[in-house]
Scaffold this motif. Structure first.
Motif, short mmCIF file in Angstrom:
data_model
loop_
_atom_site.label_atom_id
_atom_site.label_comp_id
_atom_site.label_asym_id
_atom_site.label_seq_id
_atom_site.Cartn_x
_atom_site.Cartn_y
_atom_site.Cartn_z
N PRO A 1 -1.74 9.84 -19.64
CA PRO A 1 -1.15 9.65 -18.32
C PRO A 1 0.29 9.14 -18.46
CG PRO A 1 -3.34 8.68 -18.43
CD PRO A 1 -2.97 9.08 -19.83
N PRO A 2 1.16 9.46 -17.51
CA PRO A 2 2.58 9.14 -17.63
C PRO A 2 2.90 7.67 -17.95
CG PRO A 2 2.24 10.57 -15.76
CD PRO A 2 0.88 10.20 -16.28
N GLN A 3 2.27 6.73 -17.29
CA GLN A 3 2.61 5.33 -17.52
C GLN A 3 2.16 4.87 -18.91
OE1 GLN A 3 2.03 2.94 -14.12
NE2 GLN A 3 3.74 1.70 -14.76
N SER B 1 3.79 5.65 -5.57
CA SER B 1 3.71 5.64 -7.02
C SER B 1 2.62 6.58 -7.51
CB SER B 1 3.44 4.22 -7.51
OG SER B 1 3.31 4.18 -8.90
N ARG B 2 1.45 6.55 -6.84
CA ARG B 2 0.36 7.46 -7.24
C ARG B 2 0.77 8.91 -7.03
NH1 ARG B 2 -2.63 3.53 -4.69
NH2 ARG B 2 -2.81 4.76 -2.79
N THR B 3 1.46 9.20 -5.92
CA THR B 3 1.91 10.56 -5.66
C THR B 3 2.89 11.01 -6.73
OG1 THR B 3 1.60 10.30 -3.28
CG2 THR B 3 3.11 12.04 -3.98
N ALA B 4 3.82 10.15 -7.08
CA ALA B 4 4.80 10.48 -8.12
C ALA B 4 4.11 10.69 -9.46
CB ALA B 4 5.85 9.38 -8.23
N GLU B 5 3.13 9.85 -9.78
CA GLU B 5 2.41 10.00 -11.04
C GLU B 5 1.63 11.31 -11.07
OE1 GLU B 5 0.01 6.59 -11.95
OE2 GLU B 5 1.75 5.27 -12.05
N ARG B 6 0.99 11.68 -9.94
CA ARG B 6 0.26 12.96 -9.89
C ARG B 6 1.21 14.13 -10.07
NH1 ARG B 6 -2.67 10.50 -5.77
NH2 ARG B 6 -1.47 11.55 -4.15
N ARG B 7 2.38 14.04 -9.43
CA ARG B 7 3.36 15.13 -9.57
C ARG B 7 3.83 15.25 -11.01
NH1 ARG B 7 6.92 14.10 -4.15
NH2 ARG B 7 5.45 15.05 -2.71
N LEU B 8 4.11 14.11 -11.64
CA LEU B 8 4.54 14.14 -13.04
C LEU B 8 3.43 14.68 -13.94
CD1 LEU B 8 6.46 10.77 -13.41
CD2 LEU B 8 7.41 13.07 -13.56
N ALA C 1 0.84 -1.21 0.00
CA ALA C 1 0.00 0.00 0.00
C ALA C 1 0.87 1.25 0.00
CB ALA C 1 -0.93 -0.01 1.21
N ARG C 2 1.95 1.23 0.76
CA ARG C 2 2.85 2.38 0.79
C ARG C 2 3.51 2.60 -0.57
NH1 ARG C 2 5.52 0.90 6.52
NH2 ARG C 2 3.96 1.90 7.84
N ARG C 3 3.96 1.52 -1.19
CA ARG C 3 4.58 1.64 -2.53
C ARG C 3 3.56 2.18 -3.53
NH1 ARG C 3 6.91 -3.35 -1.26
NH2 ARG C 3 5.36 -4.44 -2.50
N ALA C 4 2.34 1.67 -3.47
CA ALA C 4 1.30 2.14 -4.40
C ALA C 4 1.00 3.62 -4.17
CB ALA C 4 0.03 1.30 -4.24
#
Length: 181
Positions: free
Chosen positions: A114-116, A80-87, A74-77
């Motif tokens: 979306p980035p991915q 990852s979501r935070t990093a994707e939102r920032r990007l 959950a922490r990794r996800a």
């Protein structure tokens, strides 16, 4: 030659696996993710030459490993979501992007993805990487690469209006730029 812990692991899986799976299912909400989580917890619990004195002790240890690995996931996800939102929030300045062979319209359309998904489309169709190479480069499954690439190409075709009458989508490729004569 077998290990001393193998009979304990065999008995634990044979008699307690359904309970371990149910615990993981309550944590993940997905049967497939729950199975993966139980497997990870079993490997982590028994790979270090585990020395459990009872089946109950082994089950307790694996149950704790399921919980801690669920929290880690959950922490990794979340990271990852935070990093994707920032990007995604970063302003894309098309004037700064110079990709020979791509029109401004294609570059602008790529920037809307979306980035991915964008990464999968670019690596698969512009960098000509295989599904496996793209999977390795992005750290996602091959199935995710296929899905993201398909979704991205479909979105690009809709944005660019590049679906011909036959219904077959146009694939994204670069064109070589030559000097004029």
């Amino acid at each position: 030659m077998g290990h001393r812990w193998e009979p304990m692991l065999d008995e634990l899986v044979r008699s307690r696996y359904p309970r371990l799976l149910m615990r993981a299912l309550m944590l993940t909400g997905s049967h497939a993710d729950a199975e993966d989580l139980v497997q990870e917890a079993l490997v982590a619990s028994f790979s270090g030459g585990a020395r459990f004195s009872s089946l109950g002790e082994a089950e307790h240890y694996v149950r704790r490993a399921i919980a801690s690995r669920s929290v880690d996931r959950a922490r990794r996800a979340a990271r990852s979501r935070t990093a994707e939102r920032r990007l995604a929030a970063l302003a894309v300045h098309p004037t700064e992007i110079e990709l020979p062979g791509l029109t401004r319209q294609v570059v602008d359309a790529l920037a809307t993805l979306p980035p991915q998904i964008r990464a999968c489309v670019v690596l698969r169709h512009l960098e000509d990487l295989s599904v496996r190479e793209t999977s390795d480069a992005l750290g996602v499954s091959e199935g995710a690469v296929k899905r993201y690439t398909s979704d991205g190409v479909r979105a690009l075709n809709a944005i660019l209006g590049t679906v011909p009458p036959s219904g077959e989508p146009v694939l994204l490729t670069t064109t070589e730029v030559h000097g004029g004569a």
